[in-house]
Design a protein around this motif. Sequence first.
Motif, mmCIF file in Angstrom:
data_model
loop_
_atom_site.group_PDB
_atom_site.id
_atom_site.type_symbol
_atom_site.label_atom_id
_atom_site.label_comp_id
_atom_site.label_asym_id
_atom_site.label_seq_id
_atom_site.Cartn_x
_atom_site.Cartn_y
_atom_site.Cartn_z
ATOM 1 N N VAL A 111 -5.526 10.234 5.632
ATOM 2 C CA VAL A 111 -4.589 9.248 5.097
ATOM 3 C C VAL A 111 -5.207 8.682 3.817
ATOM 4 O O VAL A 111 -6.265 8.049 3.870
ATOM 5 C CB VAL A 111 -4.315 8.098 6.092
ATOM 6 C CG1 VAL A 111 -3.321 7.104 5.492
ATOM 7 C CG2 VAL A 111 -3.805 8.639 7.424
ATOM 8 N N ARG A 118 0.831 -1.196 0.000
ATOM 9 C CA ARG A 118 0.000 0.000 0.000
ATOM 10 C C ARG A 118 0.868 1.249 0.000
ATOM 11 O O ARG A 118 1.910 1.299 0.655
ATOM 12 C CB ARG A 118 -0.909 0.049 1.240
ATOM 13 C CG ARG A 118 -1.904 -1.086 1.321
ATOM 14 C CD ARG A 118 -2.971 -0.971 0.249
ATOM 15 N NE ARG A 118 -3.950 -2.039 0.343
ATOM 16 C CZ ARG A 118 -3.930 -3.141 -0.394
ATOM 17 N NH1 ARG A 118 -2.970 -3.330 -1.281
ATOM 18 N NH2 ARG A 118 -4.864 -4.066 -0.263
ATOM 19 N N VAL A 156 -1.679 0.705 8.580
ATOM 20 C CA VAL A 156 -2.581 1.753 8.076
ATOM 21 C C VAL A 156 -3.389 2.345 9.223
ATOM 22 O O VAL A 156 -3.546 3.561 9.324
ATOM 23 C CB VAL A 156 -3.483 1.200 6.957
ATOM 24 C CG1 VAL A 156 -4.588 2.192 6.610
ATOM 25 C CG2 VAL A 156 -2.656 0.866 5.713
ATOM 26 N N VAL A 165 -4.936 5.946 1.024
ATOM 27 C CA VAL A 165 -4.323 4.620 0.923
ATOM 28 C C VAL A 165 -4.685 4.022 -0.434
ATOM 29 O O VAL A 165 -5.870 3.953 -0.786
ATOM 30 C CB VAL A 165 -4.822 3.688 2.048
ATOM 31 C CG1 VAL A 165 -4.150 2.322 1.951
ATOM 32 C CG2 VAL A 165 -4.605 4.315 3.413
ATOM 33 N N LEU A 217 0.764 5.175 1.062
ATOM 34 C CA LEU A 217 0.035 6.059 1.972
ATOM 35 C C LEU A 217 0.516 7.493 1.794
ATOM 36 O O LEU A 217 1.725 7.730 1.664
ATOM 37 C CB LEU A 217 0.279 5.658 3.431
ATOM 38 C CG LEU A 217 -0.373 4.389 3.948
ATOM 39 C CD1 LEU A 217 0.351 3.154 3.455
ATOM 40 C CD2 LEU A 217 -0.380 4.390 5.455
ATOM 41 N N GLU A 269 -2.599 -3.772 7.229
ATOM 42 C CA GLU A 269 -3.808 -3.117 7.751
ATOM 43 C C GLU A 269 -3.539 -2.507 9.125
ATOM 44 O O GLU A 269 -3.994 -1.400 9.422
ATOM 45 C CB GLU A 269 -4.961 -4.118 7.825
ATOM 46 C CG GLU A 269 -6.240 -3.523 8.372
ATOM 47 C CD GLU A 269 -6.762 -2.313 7.601
ATOM 48 O OE1 GLU A 269 -7.340 -1.406 8.246
ATOM 49 O OE2 GLU A 269 -6.590 -2.249 6.369
#
Length: 96
Positions: free
Chosen positions: A77, A9, A62, A79, A11, A59
């Motif tokens: 944020v 991911r 995040v 993502v 961010l 996760e």
Amino acid sequence: MHESDHVARHLLIQGLVQGVAFRASARTEADRLGLCGWVRNRSDGCVEAVVAGSAGAVEHFVRWAHRGPSHARVDSVAVNPTERPEQTGFRMLPTL
């Protein structure tokens, strides 16, 4: 762990996120979770990161990024899925 269990991911973290040890804290959290990737400050005041590893660990990172370290104030944020970084480990990059 199967390759399909891994995710990556990108961010983009906005708010009061520079000058509050966000990058160092992100590296500590990523290391604790066994993630690879990178984090850097951006000249626009945001913090940018790429994290990769197990879906659960990513996760968790995040969710952590929505809070950040104690002196941060995270406003948003963004993502998005991204490619898994080539390197192992997690590092801080120079400001972009």
